[in-house]
Motif scaffolding. Structure first.
Motif, PDB file in Angstrom:
ATOM      1  N   ILE A   1      -7.471  63.461  43.607  1.00  0.00           N
ATOM      2  CA  ILE A   1      -8.507  62.554  44.118  1.00  0.00           C
ATOM      3  C   ILE A   1      -7.876  61.244  44.598  1.00  0.00           C
ATOM      4  N   SER A   2      -6.594  61.307  45.025  1.00  0.00           N
ATOM      5  CA  SER A   2      -5.942  60.116  45.577  1.00  0.00           C
ATOM      6  C   SER A   2      -6.543  59.795  46.946  1.00  0.00           C
ATOM      7  N   ARG A   3      -6.275  58.597  47.457  1.00  0.00           N
ATOM      8  CA  ARG A   3      -6.924  58.131  48.676  1.00  0.00           C
ATOM      9  C   ARG A   3      -6.626  58.992  49.890  1.00  0.00           C
ATOM     10  N   SER A   4      -5.454  59.622  49.921  1.00  0.00           N
ATOM     11  CA  SER A   4      -5.115  60.470  51.069  1.00  0.00           C
ATOM     12  C   SER A   4      -6.050  61.668  51.187  1.00  0.00           C
ATOM     13  N   MET A   5      -6.766  62.004  50.098  1.00  0.00           N
ATOM     14  CA  MET A   5      -7.690  63.136  50.145  1.00  0.00           C
ATOM     15  C   MET A   5      -8.951  62.814  50.952  1.00  0.00           C
ATOM     16  N   LEU A   6      -9.078  61.557  51.410  1.00  0.00           N
ATOM     17  CA  LEU A   6     -10.198  61.192  52.283  1.00  0.00           C
ATOM     18  C   LEU A   6      -9.863  61.407  53.761  1.00  0.00           C
ATOM     19  N   THR A   7      -8.626  61.826  54.038  1.00  0.00           N
ATOM     20  CA  THR A   7      -8.216  62.105  55.414  1.00  0.00           C
ATOM     21  C   THR A   7      -9.098  63.200  56.001  1.00  0.00           C
ATOM     22  N   LYS A   8      -9.471  63.034  57.274  1.00  0.00           N
ATOM     23  CA  LYS A   8     -10.475  63.907  57.878  1.00  0.00           C
ATOM     24  C   LYS A   8      -9.895  64.996  58.767  1.00  0.00           C
TER      25      LYS A   8
ATOM     26  N   GLY B   1     -11.711  74.930  33.559  1.00  0.00           N
ATOM     27  CA  GLY B   1     -11.895  73.515  33.268  1.00  0.00           C
ATOM     28  C   GLY B   1     -11.391  72.691  34.440  1.00  0.00           C
ATOM     29  N   PHE B   2     -11.789  71.426  34.512  1.00  0.00           N
ATOM     30  CA  PHE B   2     -11.427  70.557  35.632  1.00  0.00           C
ATOM     31  C   PHE B   2     -10.679  69.314  35.137  1.00  0.00           C
ATOM     32  N   ILE B   3      -9.600  68.969  35.845  1.00  0.00           N
ATOM     33  CA  ILE B   3      -8.845  67.741  35.555  1.00  0.00           C
ATOM     34  C   ILE B   3      -8.572  67.021  36.876  1.00  0.00           C
ATOM     35  N   PRO B   4      -9.363  65.992  37.223  1.00  0.00           N
ATOM     36  CA  PRO B   4      -9.039  65.180  38.395  1.00  0.00           C
ATOM     37  C   PRO B   4      -7.827  64.295  38.087  1.00  0.00           C
ATOM     38  N   PHE B   5      -6.968  64.057  39.107  1.00  0.00           N
ATOM     39  CA  PHE B   5      -5.811  63.193  38.889  1.00  0.00           C
ATOM     40  C   PHE B   5      -5.560  62.343  40.129  1.00  0.00           C
ATOM     41  N   SER B   6      -5.100  61.126  39.868  1.00  0.00           N
ATOM     42  CA  SER B   6      -4.698  60.194  40.926  1.00  0.00           C
ATOM     43  C   SER B   6      -3.702  59.239  40.288  1.00  0.00           C
TER      44      SER B   6
ATOM     45  N   PRO C   1      -8.650  56.656  55.622  1.00  0.00           N
ATOM     46  CA  PRO C   1      -9.645  55.570  55.632  1.00  0.00           C
ATOM     47  C   PRO C   1      -9.364  54.555  54.538  1.00  0.00           C
ATOM     48  N   GLY C   2      -9.493  53.277  54.876  1.00  0.00           N
ATOM     49  CA  GLY C   2      -9.350  52.206  53.895  1.00  0.00           C
ATOM     50  C   GLY C   2     -10.667  51.496  53.705  1.00  0.00           C
ATOM     51  N   LYS C   3     -10.651  50.422  52.943  1.00  0.00           N
ATOM     52  CA  LYS C   3     -11.884  49.665  52.742  1.00  0.00           C
ATOM     53  C   LYS C   3     -12.361  49.056  54.060  1.00  0.00           C
ATOM     54  N   VAL C   4     -11.382  48.646  54.877  1.00  0.00           N
ATOM     55  CA  VAL C   4     -11.685  48.159  56.230  1.00  0.00           C
ATOM     56  C   VAL C   4     -10.731  48.854  57.181  1.00  0.00           C
ATOM     57  N   GLY C   5     -11.253  49.662  58.087  1.00  0.00           N
ATOM     58  CA  GLY C   5     -10.397  50.364  59.036  1.00  0.00           C
ATOM     59  C   GLY C   5      -9.600  51.472  58.366  1.00  0.00           C
ATOM     60  N   PHE C   6      -8.296  51.544  58.699  1.00  0.00           N
ATOM     61  CA  PHE C   6      -7.435  52.594  58.168  1.00  0.00           C
ATOM     62  C   PHE C   6      -6.265  51.981  57.415  1.00  0.00           C
ATOM     63  N   LEU C   7      -5.683  52.791  56.518  1.00  0.00           N
ATOM     64  CA  LEU C   7      -4.567  52.337  55.699  1.00  0.00           C
ATOM     65  C   LEU C   7      -3.344  52.069  56.579  1.00  0.00           C
ATOM     66  N   LYS C   8      -2.640  50.951  56.324  1.00  0.00           N
ATOM     67  CA  LYS C   8      -1.443  50.592  57.095  1.00  0.00           C
ATOM     68  C   LYS C   8      -0.263  50.385  56.157  1.00  0.00           C
ATOM     69  N   ASP C   9       0.949  50.569  56.705  1.00  0.00           N
ATOM     70  CA  ASP C   9       2.145  50.349  55.907  1.00  0.00           C
ATOM     71  C   ASP C   9       2.527  48.872  55.926  1.00  0.00           C
ATOM     72  N   LYS C  10       3.683  48.536  55.332  1.00  0.00           N
ATOM     73  CA  LYS C  10       4.105  47.139  55.237  1.00  0.00           C
ATOM     74  C   LYS C  10       4.345  46.502  56.595  1.00  0.00           C
ATOM     75  N   ASN C  11       4.653  47.332  57.580  1.00  0.00           N
ATOM     76  CA  ASN C  11       4.922  46.820  58.924  1.00  0.00           C
ATOM     77  C   ASN C  11       3.670  46.732  59.788  1.00  0.00           C
ATOM     78  N   GLY C  12       2.523  47.075  59.194  1.00  0.00           N
ATOM     79  CA  GLY C  12       1.274  47.000  59.933  1.00  0.00           C
ATOM     80  C   GLY C  12       0.960  48.237  60.753  1.00  0.00           C
ATOM     81  N   ASN C  13       1.744  49.301  60.579  1.00  0.00           N
ATOM     82  CA  ASN C  13       1.499  50.541  61.309  1.00  0.00           C
ATOM     83  C   ASN C  13       0.515  51.427  60.540  1.00  0.00           C
ATOM     84  N   THR C  14      -0.358  52.107  61.277  1.00  0.00           N
ATOM     85  CA  THR C  14      -1.331  53.005  60.651  1.00  0.00           C
ATOM     86  C   THR C  14      -0.612  54.182  59.993  1.00  0.00           C
ATOM     87  N   VAL C  15      -0.965  54.462  58.739  1.00  0.00           N
ATOM     88  CA  VAL C  15      -0.335  55.539  57.990  1.00  0.00           C
ATOM     89  C   VAL C  15      -0.964  56.875  58.388  1.00  0.00           C
TER      90      VAL C  15
END
Length: 319
Positions: free
Chosen positions: A88-95, A122-127, A221-235
């Motif tokens: 259930i990490s954030r990358s799992m929201l990729t479309k 049984g179920f074990i969510p992990f992030s 997807p991020g809270k605003v727009g899309f996730l970016k790396d340290k250099n400001g590039n879209t991941v």
């Protein structure tokens, strides 16, 4: 003697309220009769209250389902014991899987639940951490409720504590006395970690992996727009299946893909069913004799007797 439906204890409030209402009604009736120069036979009124209240109490006891153990035997049940670890990490929201990877994983889980027969899951969510959402059970309806409860609000970050999830699954297997340990991991991949492979092999975990995503990938997807790396590039998140394939192969499992064009869930179910002959567990079968009919029948009779009991009214004597 014991009770089979102890959760119905809350209904004790019904005979209590019934007694209070009847008592208040008696006092009100006596006051009304007194004002018009009449009075009722108090003994009959008290008997009516006693009969109706006791009847209500017996009906309440029947709701608790009194029972006595008749037989207790061990039976052998054919079926696998499976823990599904859901990324259930954030990358799992990729479309790149409609509508996103997490929903694709949930579809696979529901399909797995539809295909299981006699198996426990049984179920074990992990992030950033992992936790047991549902312990081993063969209640597939309850399982679907837990699957539907998995949503993006559970996602805390980008980490994938897969090893922690495997440790939780193994601990639960050992507490349940399970010999054949099957783990299904639904994820979009992870970085190579030799410790994970060694832990799975040392603890005889048979790992099947459902890789959710595509090689082309998509933005996260991020809270605003899309996730970016340290250099400001879209991941761009791509299906990282290399490590997951190795993990599955090293533990005697298999790797499957799920995306808009491929669905390996049915093949996974077929492979798990092929293991059922090897996976036989013992369960206690308890047969109870039910006695709820007795208090229910007596209670209804007492209520009817109390209701039909005629009140006696006399004129007040002032001599």
């Amino acid at each position: 003697m014991e009770f089979g439906n102890k959760e119905n204890i809350i209904y004790i409030i019904i005979p209590i309220l019934l007694f209070i209402i009847l008592l208040l009604g008696l006092r009100k009736r006596e006051n009304i009769l007194k004002n018009i120069g009449l009075f009722s036979k108090r003994g009959i009124e008290i008997l009516k209250i006693f009969l109706i209240t006791c009847g209500g109490l017996l009906v309440f006891i029947s709701l608790l389902s009194p029972q006595r153990l008749k037989e207790d035997e061990k039976i052998q049940v054919k079926g696998s014991n499976v823990y599904a670890l859901i990324d259930i990490s954030r990358s799992m929201l990729t479309k790149d899987v409609y509508p996103n990877r997490l929903e694709g994983a949930k579809r696979s889980l529901n399909e797995i639940l539809d295909g299981l027969k006699g198996d426990r899951i049984g179920f074990i969510p992990f992030s950033d951490s992992a936790y047991v959402q549902m312990s081993l059970t063969d209640d597939y309806s309850m399982g679907k409720n837990y699957v539907n409860a998995i949503d993006s609000n559970l996602i805390s970050g980008g980490g994938t504590k897969l090893l922690e999830g495997l440790e939780l699954a193994n601990k639960s297997f050992e507490e349940s006395g399970v010999d054949h340990k099957i783990v299904i991991i639904l994820t979009d991949g992870g970085d190579y970690d030799k410790n994970i492979i060694e832990y799975a092999k040392n603890n005889k975990l048979k790992v099947y992996v459902i890789g959710v995503g595509t090689e082309d990938g998509g933005v996260i997807p991020g809270k605003v727009g899309f996730l970016k790396d340290k250099n400001g590039n879209t991941v761009i998140s791509k299906l990282n299946d290399k490590f997951m394939k190795e993990l599955a192969n090293e533990t005697g499992g298999k790797f499957y893909e799920v995306n808009n064009l491929t669905d390996g869930t049915k093949i996974l179910l077929r492979d798990i069913k092929n293991l059922e002959g090897k996976n036989i567990r013992e369960e206690n079968l308890k047969i109870y004799k039910k006695y709820y009919q007795i208090p229910l029948g007596i209670g209804i009779i007492l209520i009817l007797c109390g209701y039909l009991l005629k009140r006696g009214i006399r004129e007040e004597y002032n001599g």
